[in-house]
Design a protein around this motif. Structure first.
Motif, mmCIF file in Angstrom:
data_model
loop_
_atom_site.group_PDB
_atom_site.id
_atom_site.type_symbol
_atom_site.label_atom_id
_atom_site.label_comp_id
_atom_site.label_asym_id
_atom_site.label_seq_id
_atom_site.Cartn_x
_atom_site.Cartn_y
_atom_site.Cartn_z
ATOM 1 N N VAL B 146 -2.319 42.389 -0.416
ATOM 2 C CA VAL B 146 -1.110 41.775 -0.987
ATOM 3 C C VAL B 146 0.194 42.156 -0.281
ATOM 4 C CG1 VAL B 146 -1.878 41.154 -3.308
ATOM 5 C CG2 VAL B 146 -1.200 43.509 -2.845
ATOM 6 N N VAL B 149 0.533 40.442 3.188
ATOM 7 C CA VAL B 149 0.771 38.993 3.125
ATOM 8 C C VAL B 149 2.211 38.718 2.696
ATOM 9 C CG1 VAL B 149 0.089 36.823 2.023
ATOM 10 C CG2 VAL B 149 -1.650 38.499 2.625
ATOM 11 N N ARG B 150 2.683 39.483 1.722
ATOM 12 C CA ARG B 150 4.061 39.306 1.267
ATOM 13 C C ARG B 150 5.052 39.586 2.394
ATOM 14 N NH1 ARG B 150 6.949 43.343 -2.999
ATOM 15 N NH2 ARG B 150 8.488 41.900 -3.819
ATOM 16 N N ASP B 153 5.156 36.857 4.959
ATOM 17 C CA ASP B 153 5.922 35.697 4.497
ATOM 18 C C ASP B 153 7.423 35.927 4.688
ATOM 19 O OD1 ASP B 153 5.619 33.052 3.009
ATOM 20 O OD2 ASP B 153 7.190 34.053 1.869
ATOM 21 N N ARG B 154 7.832 37.166 4.450
ATOM 22 C CA ARG B 154 9.243 37.530 4.629
ATOM 23 C C ARG B 154 9.639 37.398 6.107
ATOM 24 N NH1 ARG B 154 13.915 38.379 4.172
ATOM 25 N NH2 ARG B 154 15.040 40.267 3.547
ATOM 26 N N GLY B 190 -15.668 39.371 -3.716
ATOM 27 C CA GLY B 190 -14.455 39.128 -4.489
ATOM 28 C C GLY B 190 -13.478 40.285 -4.538
ATOM 29 N N GLU B 191 -13.658 41.268 -3.628
ATOM 30 C CA GLU B 191 -12.710 42.395 -3.659
ATOM 31 C C GLU B 191 -11.659 42.284 -2.564
ATOM 32 O OE1 GLU B 191 -14.749 46.114 -2.933
ATOM 33 O OE2 GLU B 191 -16.553 45.008 -2.456
ATOM 34 N N MET B 192 -11.740 41.256 -1.735
ATOM 35 C CA MET B 192 -10.752 41.129 -0.666
ATOM 36 C C MET B 192 -10.301 39.683 -0.563
ATOM 37 S SD MET B 192 -11.197 42.067 3.393
ATOM 38 C CE MET B 192 -10.849 43.811 3.382
ATOM 39 N N LEU B 193 -9.016 39.467 -0.324
ATOM 40 C CA LEU B 193 -8.493 38.119 -0.119
ATOM 41 C C LEU B 193 -9.236 37.467 1.043
ATOM 42 C CD1 LEU B 193 -4.650 38.851 -0.329
ATOM 43 C CD2 LEU B 193 -5.940 37.439 -1.932
ATOM 44 N N ASP B 197 -7.574 32.180 1.207
ATOM 45 C CA ASP B 197 -6.538 32.662 0.279
ATOM 46 C C ASP B 197 -5.240 32.938 1.044
ATOM 47 O OD1 ASP B 197 -8.326 32.612 -1.801
ATOM 48 O OD2 ASP B 197 -8.821 34.746 -1.689
ATOM 49 N N ASP B 200 -3.667 29.766 2.234
ATOM 50 C CA ASP B 200 -3.037 28.998 1.152
ATOM 51 C C ASP B 200 -1.583 29.425 0.980
ATOM 52 O OD1 ASP B 200 -5.093 27.398 0.549
ATOM 53 O OD2 ASP B 200 -5.784 28.486 -1.228
ATOM 54 N N ILE B 201 -1.308 30.678 1.269
ATOM 55 C CA ILE B 201 0.049 31.180 1.098
ATOM 56 C C ILE B 201 0.869 31.040 2.379
ATOM 57 C CG2 ILE B 201 1.390 33.293 0.678
ATOM 58 C CD1 ILE B 201 -1.039 33.988 -1.269
ATOM 59 N N LEU B 202 0.298 31.424 3.516
ATOM 60 C CA LEU B 202 1.083 31.441 4.756
ATOM 61 C C LEU B 202 1.006 30.120 5.534
ATOM 62 C CD1 LEU B 202 0.280 35.058 6.040
ATOM 63 C CD2 LEU B 202 2.244 34.311 4.690
#
Lengths: 101, 269
Positions: B146, B149-150, B153-154, B190-193, B197, B200-202
């Motif tokens: 997380v 990825v954040r 994006d910044r 299911g423990e890692m993006l 995923d 979808d964000i970047l």
């Protein structure tokens, strides 16, 4: 002995399936991570282009309004939108219901 | 005219220097004259990853201050004579890095080199700003995690607003994703993006996925860019990335992971 063994393996199997149930549930940690990220990133993208004075402007306007009306700080949203040659400051305040007062 | 690539991420420890070392070596090995610049003034490490730490005499700040010529400061790589390294200063203040100074250095290097790879420091301070300011292409190094990825994006926001291309209203910087430390098994459970995923964000052009690999540490231990370890998965993944950047089409690997022992024994999947 035999019984114990049966009970043991039964419980063991029960534990496993219970664990599996949580693992396969929709809220795997990765999907939770994605959900949190999507909300955060959307918010940060919308606030990154705002001028740096906006939070303080919002705070001061809120103080003025609170002198006259009892409003909550999250009852107000402020948005600055830029189009080709004009900027619009949009202020949205939810006032308390007067009929009840 | 050279092409300027910035390797950036915002967050620290995601693999910027590993990636800078690997892709600059990859570009040089493909026959392109390449220089890789460390922008992390005060915390230089590219020299260590490239294995030239004992040959550093002058650095980028010496060149900016006119205490050394650029050719005096450049270090020829031991493995590939088409690759040079411009180290960061270990002692000087970060503010010694100026936009004017960096601009002049890049202009001079552009005459001589085909690719200039800028290894950005973590954060969004002066060093990171100047590493990206003159870039043509940006390689965004991201972990499936997380905070990474954040921060990526910044950084994308800064690339599109605080770069020379943005200020001059030129064609925007081309942004590519390099997803590192990827563990397909953990994604499956299911423990890692997952790659999807993150995308979808970047939503960036994917250059490649680098699997979590022991070979990255082995490579840095010995001071050889991991791309030289042709047998390793990470080395091969970086080779793919260089080839894709140069326009070759290569299918993506290391996204689904290998079959585990259990599956090999009992079938399925």
């Amino acid at each position: 002995m035999g019984r114990k063994g049966c009970l043991g393996s039964y419980l063991g199997a029960g534990d496993m399936s219970l664990l599996d149930y949580f693992r396969s549930s929709k809220t795997s940690s990765a999907s939770l991570a994605k959900e949190r990220l999507q909300i955060l990133v959307a918010y940060e993208r919308s606030s990154v282009n705002q001028p740096p004075y906006l939070p303080q402007l919002q705070q001061e306007i809120l103080l003025v309004i609170q002198k006259y009306v009892n409003v909550n700080c999250d009852a107000m949203t402020i948005k600055l939108e830029q189009s080709d040659n004009q900027e619009t400051l949009e202020l949205n305040i939810v006032l308390p219901d007067f009929r009840r007062v | 005219m050279a092409r300027i690539i910035v390797v950036t991420s915002g967050k620290g420890g995601v693999g910027k220097t590993t990636t800078s070392a690997a892709i600059s070596m990859g570009l040089a090995k493909k026959g392109h004259k390449t220089v890789v610049i460390d922008f992390d003034v005060g915390l230089r490490n590219l020299d260590l990853i490239m294995g030239c730490e004992r040959r550093v005499v002058y650095d980028i700040i010496n060149v900016i201050n006119g205490e050394a010529s650029i050719n005096q400061a450049l270090i020829k790589d031991k493995n590939c004579n088409l690759l040079s390294i411009l180290p960061a200063s270990q002692t000087r203040n970060k503010d010694a890095l100026t936009q004017e100074g960096v601009g002049k250095i890049l202009e001079e290097l552009s005459k001589d080199f085909k690719y200039i790879v800028c290894d950005s420091p973590a954060g969004i301070e002066q060093g990171a700003h100047l590493a990206m300011y003159f870039a043509d292409d940006a390689f965004i190094v991201t972990n499936p995690e997380v905070s990474s990825v954040r921060d990526s994006d910044r950084i994308l926001g800064l690339l599109s607003s605080k770069s020379q291309r943005a200020e001059k209203n030129d064609e925007p910087i081309k942004e590519y994703l390099i997803l590192t430390r990827y563990a397909p098994e953990r994604v499956k459970s299911g423990e890692m993006l997952s790659l999807d995923d993150v995308q979808d964000i970047l939503s960036l052009d994917l250059l490649g996925v680098i699997p979590e690999s022991k070979s990255v540490l082995t490579a840095s231990n010995s001071g050889n860019p991991v791309i030289l370890d042709e047998k390793s998965d990470a080395g091969q993944a970086y080779s793919d990335i260089v080839a894709r950047y140069l326009g070759e089409t290569r299918p993506h690997r290391f996204i689904d992971g290998k079959k585990g022992l259990f599956r090999k024994l009992f079938g399925g999947g």
